[in-house]
Motif scaffolding. Structure first.
Motif, PDB file in Angstrom:
ATOM      1  N   GLN A  14      -0.663  10.941  -4.267  1.00  0.00           N
ATOM      2  CA  GLN A  14      -0.318  10.482  -2.927  1.00  0.00           C
ATOM      3  C   GLN A  14      -1.468   9.609  -2.446  1.00  0.00           C
ATOM      4  O   GLN A  14      -2.631  10.026  -2.447  1.00  0.00           O
ATOM      5  CB  GLN A  14      -0.140  11.664  -1.977  1.00  0.00           C
ATOM      6  N   ASP A  46      -4.877   7.244   3.485  1.00  0.00           N
ATOM      7  CA  ASP A  46      -5.325   6.094   4.284  1.00  0.00           C
ATOM      8  C   ASP A  46      -6.831   6.061   4.525  1.00  0.00           C
ATOM      9  O   ASP A  46      -7.331   5.254   5.310  1.00  0.00           O
ATOM     10  CB  ASP A  46      -4.579   6.047   5.621  1.00  0.00           C
ATOM     11  N   LYS A 106      -4.354  10.695   5.743  1.00  0.00           N
ATOM     12  CA  LYS A 106      -2.901  10.781   5.853  1.00  0.00           C
ATOM     13  C   LYS A 106      -2.232   9.927   4.775  1.00  0.00           C
ATOM     14  O   LYS A 106      -2.759   8.888   4.383  1.00  0.00           O
ATOM     15  CB  LYS A 106      -2.468  10.297   7.240  1.00  0.00           C
ATOM     16  N   PRO A 107      -1.074  10.360   4.289  1.00  0.00           N
ATOM     17  CA  PRO A 107      -0.356   9.561   3.280  1.00  0.00           C
ATOM     18  C   PRO A 107      -0.015   8.167   3.810  1.00  0.00           C
ATOM     19  O   PRO A 107       0.392   8.017   4.972  1.00  0.00           O
ATOM     20  CB  PRO A 107       0.912  10.384   3.018  1.00  0.00           C
ATOM     21  N   VAL A 108      -0.212   7.178   2.978  1.00  0.00           N
ATOM     22  CA  VAL A 108       0.110   5.800   3.343  1.00  0.00           C
ATOM     23  C   VAL A 108       1.619   5.599   3.241  1.00  0.00           C
ATOM     24  O   VAL A 108       2.247   6.001   2.258  1.00  0.00           O
ATOM     25  CB  VAL A 108      -0.629   4.806   2.414  1.00  0.00           C
ATOM     26  N   GLU A 109       2.186   4.997   4.260  1.00  0.00           N
ATOM     27  CA  GLU A 109       3.624   4.751   4.254  1.00  0.00           C
ATOM     28  C   GLU A 109       3.996   3.772   3.141  1.00  0.00           C
ATOM     29  O   GLU A 109       3.197   2.931   2.733  1.00  0.00           O
ATOM     30  CB  GLU A 109       4.065   4.198   5.612  1.00  0.00           C
ATOM     31  N   ASN A 110       5.214   3.871   2.685  1.00  0.00           N
ATOM     32  CA  ASN A 110       5.757   2.996   1.634  1.00  0.00           C
ATOM     33  C   ASN A 110       5.044   3.163   0.288  1.00  0.00           C
ATOM     34  O   ASN A 110       5.067   2.257  -0.549  1.00  0.00           O
ATOM     35  CB  ASN A 110       5.689   1.521   2.066  1.00  0.00           C
ATOM     36  N   LYS A 111       4.356   4.298   0.110  1.00  0.00           N
ATOM     37  CA  LYS A 111       3.715   4.608  -1.173  1.00  0.00           C
ATOM     38  C   LYS A 111       4.182   5.995  -1.627  1.00  0.00           C
ATOM     39  O   LYS A 111       3.452   6.980  -1.545  1.00  0.00           O
ATOM     40  CB  LYS A 111       2.192   4.592  -1.046  1.00  0.00           C
ATOM     41  N   PRO A 112       5.410   6.098  -2.094  1.00  0.00           N
ATOM     42  CA  PRO A 112       5.905   7.409  -2.540  1.00  0.00           C
ATOM     43  C   PRO A 112       5.096   7.923  -3.724  1.00  0.00           C
ATOM     44  O   PRO A 112       4.504   7.128  -4.468  1.00  0.00           O
ATOM     45  CB  PRO A 112       7.356   7.128  -2.931  1.00  0.00           C
TER      46      PRO A 112
END
Length: 536
Positions: free
Chosen positions: A411, A414, A421-427
């Protein structure tokens, strides 16, 4: 004579060792041909003769070709001499232990100057020396230096390296010969012919070995090979090796990429000691874009041919690049139909192929990475006891080959902190998997691969535990994997921030030999050439 050579070429390398500074000694006394074997008829024809310190070579009336050989035979050597073109179309050369030669002058077959290029019988000129037109002085003295070490030839002209070539036909031992090509009206002069035999310094290049004493690994031998450019595999490998040797009894041999002085050099294809694979029970790799010589690759391949277990970290998916000839199919971008995408894809299960989904995923030094065990594999032995895996190296994406068992995913965070926190658009993408490969012997070899594993990544106990569990599983020793196995570092572990050019300087394998030797040494002497700025 050009004296720029002497201060710069102090050590010489071979795939299996290093060589001490040679003392060049004259092999031509300038007065006669003592020490040389003139060809039959030379007294009458005068093809080769000494005059005022110069070896003068010229065609006779019948333009017969010949070679002036040294009486003594040599193995590994470096030689240096001056040459000056004379009259006619000059076609000469220096023979190296057999009919292999370094061309001097115009090639009869190509009808152009091929000075410093190797001429190999049956192959012609397999490579061409570089920058010769700029360096060569047609009407004045030129200085050439030739190094013949094993099967590798290296040539310098006027102090500049212009050619490297590995010759399959190179002889182990033989004389040096100066050629006078037949069917030519020509002359050429030589002077200051000097040569030094190169002696090995075995202690400098000896592999680093941690001898295990007691534990489930007693009697088992693991060979580590560390040579990547960026992620400090030269720190990860000895650190893991110490844990496995000290705490679990394995014999661990660590091979490093080295420079000419025997210092650890990140990404070097000169990795002495590959012979250790002959009795290895396990192969642990941290490599990137290497191009070793064929003899090295032969021994590496022999290990795989017998189905030995393999563990590869991070850039080992793209371990080899620019290999030519017999082993080119190992290259990370090989599209050989029987070995598609090379060693990485066929053995580890993935290579470097960004367009197909295997490449950078999280930006280095900006985004760190959290790895987690996929729920459906929570009972697999490799992830037994594994928790809280946070790594500083940016995530890679991967699409492991069919048949791979994905144990963990990543994951992208940021920040560089564990609580990022998990970066969006990076599943999440696969980051830990195991598989088996089919060897040519028919035996299947177990494989563990992770896209993480940089020297700073293994500060995380969870990452370290997963890798060590992976070693046990690869070797079929999963019954010894315990949830609370001791995976503490052995000795001071102070990893260097990863970056290109960021490795600790002036470190030799022997500097890491003791259990309490720091990995890596600190101080001005060992300060990296480059440092990196990171987002907090």
């Amino acid at each position: 004579m050009n004296t720029r050579f002497f201060g710069s070429l102090i050590f010489f390398t071979l795939a299996s060792g290093l060589f001490a500074e040679p003392e060049l000694k004259s092999i031509f006394n300038g007065k006669n041909l003592s020490g040389w074997q003139p060809p039959k008829g030379n007294d009458e024809a005068g093809w080769y003769k000494a005059e005022d310190g110069v070896l003068k070579i010229q065609s006779g009336p019948k333009r017969k070709g010949s070679i002036l050989w040294t009486k003594k035979e040599y193995r590994n050597f470096v030689m240096e001499f001056d040459f000056r073109f004379g009259e006619g179309v000059v076609d000469s050369g220096m023979h190296l232990r057999n009919q292999d030669q370094i061309q001097i002058g115009i090639s009869g077959s190509l009808k152009r100057d091929m000075t410093c290029s190797p001429y190999i019988p049956g192959k012609g000129y397999p490579v061409e020396a570089s920058n010769i037109k700029k360096l060569l002085k047609p009407k004045d003295w030129n200085t050439m230096r030739i190094q013949a070490v094993g099967k590798k030839y290296t040539v310098w002209l006027q102090g500049e390296k212009v050619m490297n070539y590995v010759s399959a036909s190179a002889a182990e031992k033989g004389p040096v010969g100066i050629q006078l090509h037949g069917n030519r009206n020509m002359s050429i002069d030589y002077r200051n012919l000097k040569l030094a035999e190169i002696k090995t310094v075995a202690a400098v290049s000896a592999p680093l070995v941690y001898e295990g004493i007691e534990g489930p690994g007693k009697g088992k031998h693991i060979v580590f090979i560390a040579s990547d450019h960026e992620y400090r595999g030269e720190e990860t490998c000895p650190a893991i090796a110490r844990i496995l040797a000290k705490r679990y009894g394995f014999k661990c041999t660590v091979l490093f990429g080295l420079d000419e002085q025997g210092h650890i050099k990140a990404g070097s294809s000169n990795v002495p000691g590959i012979e250790a694979l002959g009795n290895a029970d396990m192969l642990f790799l941290f490599l990137r874009f290497l191009a070793p010589e064929d003899e090295w690759m032969k021994q590496f391949t022999s290990y795989l041919d017998r189905g030995g277990p393999v563990l590869g970290l991070r850039t080992t998916t793209h371990a080899f690049n620019k290999l030519q000839g017999k082993y080119a199919y190992y290259n990370f971008n090989s599209r050989n139909k029987e070995y598609d995408w090379g060693f990485g894809r066929q053995i580890l299960g993935e290579t470097w192929r960004p367009q197909e989904g295997a490449g950078h995923y999280g930006r280095n030094h900006q985004y760190s990475t959290r790895m987690f065990v996929v729920p459906e594999q929570k009972d697999h032995p490799v992830v037994r006891g594994v928790e809280d895996m946070h790594t500083l190296a940016g995530a890679y994406s991967a699409v492991p080959i069919k048949g791979s068992v994905i144990l963990g995913k990543n994951q992208v965070l940021d920040s560089m902190k564990p609580d990022g926190k998990p970066v969006e658009n990076k599943p999440p993408s696969p980051s830990i998997w195991v598989r088996e490969y089919q060897s040519t012997s028919g035996k299947k070899g177990r494989v563990f691969c992770s896209t993480q594993g940089a020297s700073e990544d293994i500060i995380s106990e969870g990452v370290r535990r997963c890798i060590i569990n992976g070693v046990f599983w690869c070797m079929g020793m999963e019954k010894h994997i315990k949830p609370k196995m001791n995976v503490d570092f052995v000795g001071p572990y102070q990893p260097t921030p990863f970056s290109f050019g960021g490795e600790a300087q002036n470190v030799k394998p022997s500097d890491l030999a003791d259990w309490d030797s720091p990995i890596m040494p600190k101080g001005e002497k060992h300060k990296p050439k480059k440092t990196v700025k990171r987002r907090k």
